[in-house]
Design an enzyme around this catalytic site. Structure first.
Site: not given
Length: 80
Positions: A19-20, A51, A62
């Site tokens: 998301g980040d 996307n 990570g």
């Protein structure tokens, strides 16, 4: 504008940071050219780029180490 942008199908390993990565790519493109918000075709390109960034991030473990390079994103966008 209203609608959706097709996702990329990848083999997810870890969703941390996806998301980040997506939001970072989206904001970076908007900051570079705010006019993109008024052009649906260009906005869709920016959303597709974001996307791709989020999708690639899920293919590695990570958060920071999984962030994609621009060449990785371009490769996914080009279907490679």
């Amino acid at each position: 504008f209203r609608g959706s942008v097709d996702p990329f199908h990848v083999n997810a390993v870890d969703t941390t940071g996806a998301g980040d990565s997506y939001v970072g790519a989206l904001l970076c493109n908007i900051v570079d050219d705010r006019a993109v918000l008024e052009d649906e075709a260009r906005l869709r390109e920016v959303l597709r780029f974001a996307n791709a960034c989020g999708a690639i991030t899920t293919t590695k473990k990570g958060a920071i180490p999984a962030l994609p390079t621009e060449s990785e994103v371009q490769s996914l966008l080009n279907g490679n």
